[in-house]
Design a protein around this motif. Structure first.
Motif, PDB file in Angstrom:
ATOM      1  N   TRP A 190      26.823  66.522  35.720  1.00 28.18           N
ATOM      2  CA  TRP A 190      25.782  65.809  34.967  1.00 28.18           C
ATOM      3  C   TRP A 190      26.264  65.441  33.570  1.00 28.18           C
ATOM      4  N   ALA A 191      26.873  66.394  32.865  1.00 32.01           N
ATOM      5  CA  ALA A 191      27.305  66.148  31.486  1.00 32.01           C
ATOM      6  C   ALA A 191      28.450  65.149  31.432  1.00 32.01           C
ATOM      7  N   ALA A 192      29.418  65.255  32.342  1.00 30.86           N
ATOM      8  CA  ALA A 192      30.536  64.303  32.358  1.00 30.86           C
ATOM      9  C   ALA A 192      30.033  62.894  32.662  1.00 30.86           C
ATOM     10  N   ARG A 193      29.101  62.778  33.598  1.00 28.06           N
ATOM     11  CA  ARG A 193      28.530  61.468  33.924  1.00 28.06           C
ATOM     12  C   ARG A 193      27.777  60.894  32.732  1.00 28.06           C
ATOM     13  N   LEU A 194      27.064  61.751  32.000  1.00 26.26           N
ATOM     14  CA  LEU A 194      26.329  61.307  30.828  1.00 26.26           C
ATOM     15  C   LEU A 194      27.287  60.754  29.769  1.00 26.26           C
ATOM     16  N   VAL A 198      27.587  56.788  28.400  1.00 26.96           N
ATOM     17  CA  VAL A 198      27.558  56.357  27.000  1.00 26.96           C
ATOM     18  C   VAL A 198      28.787  55.507  26.685  1.00 26.96           C
ATOM     19  N   ARG A 199      29.946  55.945  27.150  1.00 30.59           N
ATOM     20  CA  ARG A 199      31.186  55.224  26.851  1.00 30.59           C
ATOM     21  C   ARG A 199      31.234  53.849  27.497  1.00 30.59           C
ATOM     22  N   HIS A 200      30.510  53.676  28.587  1.00 31.75           N
ATOM     23  CA  HIS A 200      30.502  52.383  29.263  1.00 31.75           C
ATOM     24  C   HIS A 200      29.248  51.572  28.942  1.00 31.75           C
ATOM     25  N   LEU A 222      38.488  62.974  23.711  1.00 35.93           N
ATOM     26  CA  LEU A 222      38.412  63.987  24.764  1.00 35.93           C
ATOM     27  C   LEU A 222      38.140  63.330  26.113  1.00 35.93           C
ATOM     28  N   PRO A 223      38.738  63.840  27.196  1.00 35.88           N
ATOM     29  CA  PRO A 223      38.346  63.358  28.519  1.00 35.88           C
ATOM     30  C   PRO A 223      36.846  63.557  28.726  1.00 35.88           C
ATOM     31  N   SER A 224      36.251  62.716  29.535  1.00 35.14           N
ATOM     32  CA  SER A 224      34.799  62.798  29.754  1.00 35.14           C
ATOM     33  C   SER A 224      34.383  64.181  30.210  1.00 35.14           C
ATOM     34  N   ARG A 225      35.195  64.791  31.068  1.00 27.90           N
ATOM     35  CA  ARG A 225      34.845  66.121  31.562  1.00 27.90           C
ATOM     36  C   ARG A 225      34.814  67.140  30.439  1.00 27.90           C
ATOM     37  N   VAL A 226      35.820  67.098  29.547  1.00 34.08           N
ATOM     38  CA  VAL A 226      35.884  68.068  28.453  1.00 34.08           C
ATOM     39  C   VAL A 226      34.791  67.793  27.429  1.00 34.08           C
ATOM     40  N   ALA A 227      34.534  66.527  27.130  1.00 34.15           N
ATOM     41  CA  ALA A 227      33.441  66.197  26.218  1.00 34.15           C
ATOM     42  C   ALA A 227      32.114  66.692  26.778  1.00 34.15           C
ATOM     43  N   GLY A 228      31.944  66.567  28.095  1.00 41.65           N
ATOM     44  CA  GLY A 228      30.736  67.087  28.730  1.00 41.65           C
ATOM     45  C   GLY A 228      30.649  68.597  28.635  1.00 41.65           C
TER      46      GLY A 228
END
Length: 427
Positions: A190-194, A198-200, A222-228
């Protein structure tokens, strides 16, 4: 030949599973500041007190990277989180968190929680409430709004409950760990998708909010997964304050004069929150790995040893806290010492591993205390606390009957069994 069964039974991991918060006290004798044990078969040095804290946070002696067992680190913190970093990488990521969780963030979050609590508790008089469940919802909805995550109330409540499930699994109690693994995977997706949304440009959080800054600001590299993961590492600890705040509510119920003595003075509310954090059973220990030989007390630390900082033993160290088992908020008329008081880590927050979210915890407990002091809270069921479970709560998440006046007590448990947070498992 050593008896394998005896080795398992003597291992600290087994003791923690079976005895919970009572496991570590049994490993100490006298006023020693270090002793040895085995954790998952590995030589482990237990340390406590200010001397132990200074050694534990000496980066030349102890490192954090890889120290937390992977099954726990991945579930509680997430892969790639700041908690497992060291050196320059840790300083950069920690600096980002200090910028994100600055004073304006703390003030906005505390204000949102206070408003939400005022609204929710307005409907409590005459009702029976489960304090923990209510606080999980309040803290979860509040931090999501302040972070810039726009969700409906049912969706926000679901995320809050999922975050609470993750926290509830860190002690490996029964099926709690399995539930935590499942919810962690769901939250990570959920967090990585969020962040990706935002980035797209598919989601547009308000500029300056936590989500915006992690996705396209300070956390843009940060990679989307790590930012999430790091987004969750702000949301999850905020919801985790519900454990501490439930113990705060328990103390207000069991000590009928306490709410009146705290009054409307925020300094008193902050001091009370510090004292609850000092005594409430929550995090039993912090872990690191020894990278350079050292000596503490009569114990030699060798490279490769695991080192555990006993948090409750440090927070009840008699030289730092006279009559340590007594709840005395006046101890904290001044700010607590960074090397003696470690409910969220020790040392300096900017240079070490002390939690950057600690000011938020302090502010939320103070705001929650303000609201609870204005309510007539009475125990509707036993307030017993099972110290053999990590993490723990009063039975049922503290079930209270709310009357029309101010805080008081009508605890069904016998008066002779009421005591402080540490010694009095029964309320």
């Amino acid at each position: 030949m050593n008896n394998p069964l005896a080795l398992v039974r003597d291992d600290l991991a087994w003791s923690l599973l079976r005895q919970g918060y009572d496991a570590l006290p049994q490993r100490w004798s006298g006023d020693e500041v270090a002793t040895t044990a085995r954790l998952l078969g590995r030589r482990t040095v237990l340390v406590r007190g200010p001397e132990g804290v200074r050694l534990f946070y000496d980066p030349d002696v102890v490192r954090r990277q890889g120290a937390v067992p992977r099954p726990l680190a991945d579930v509680l913190f997430g892969r790639g989180a700041v908690h497992g970093l060291d050196g320059a990488e840790h300083r950069r990521r920690k600096g980002m968190f200090l910028d994100l969780l600055d004073r304006p963030w703390v003030e906005r979050l505390a204000g949102e929680v206070g408003h939400e609590l005022d609204t929710v508790t307005a409907g409590w008089p005459g009702a029976r409430v489960r304090v923990f469940e209510e606080l999980v919802g309040v803290y979860g909805r509040s931090v999501l709004r302040v972070a810039g995550v726009e969700l409906s109330r049912p969706a926000a409540d679901r995320v809050a409950r999922d975050l609470a499930v993750v926290v509830d699994g860190f002690g490996f109690a029964g099926a709690a760990y399995a539930r935590a693994v499942l919810q962690r995977a769901r939250l990570d997706r959920w967090a990585a998708r969020l962040v990706r949304d935002v980035r797209h440009g598919r989601v547009s959080p308000p500029p300056g909010t936590l989500l915006h800054r992690l996705a396209v600001g300070e956390g843009a590299a940060l990679p989307s997964r790590v930012a999430g993961v790091e987004l969750l590492n702000v949301l999850r600890p905020t919801v985790a304050v519900a454990w501490l705040a439930t113990f705060a509510a328990r103390e207000l119920v069991l000590r009928p004069d306490l709410a009146a003595s705290l009054g409307d003075d925020r300094r008193e509310h902050v001091a009370f929150g510090h004292e609850v954090r000092r005594l409430a059973p929550f995090v039993p220990a912090l872990t690191g790995s020894v990278v350079r030989p050292a000596r503490l007390g009569a114990v030699d630390l060798r490279p490769g040893d695991r080192v555990l900082l006993d948090v409750p033993a440090t927070d009840t160290w008699p030289a730092s806290f006279p009559d340590p088992d007594e709840l005395r908020p006046q101890r904290f008329a001044e700010e607590p010492d960074a090397w003696s008081y470690v409910p969220q880590g020790g040392g300096e927050v900017d240079a070490g591993h002390r939690c950057p979210g600690e000011p938020s915890t302090v502010a939320l407990l103070a705001e929650t205390t303000r609201v609870l002091c204005g309510l007539d809270l009475r125990a509707a069921a036993t307030t017993y606390v099972d110290r053999h479970r990590i993490p723990t709560l009063p039975v049922g998440g503290l079930v209270l009957q709310v009357g029309p006046g101010r805080s008081g007590t009508n605890d069904p448990a016998p008066q002779r069994r009421r005591a402080g947070i540490v010694a009095g498992e029964d309320g």
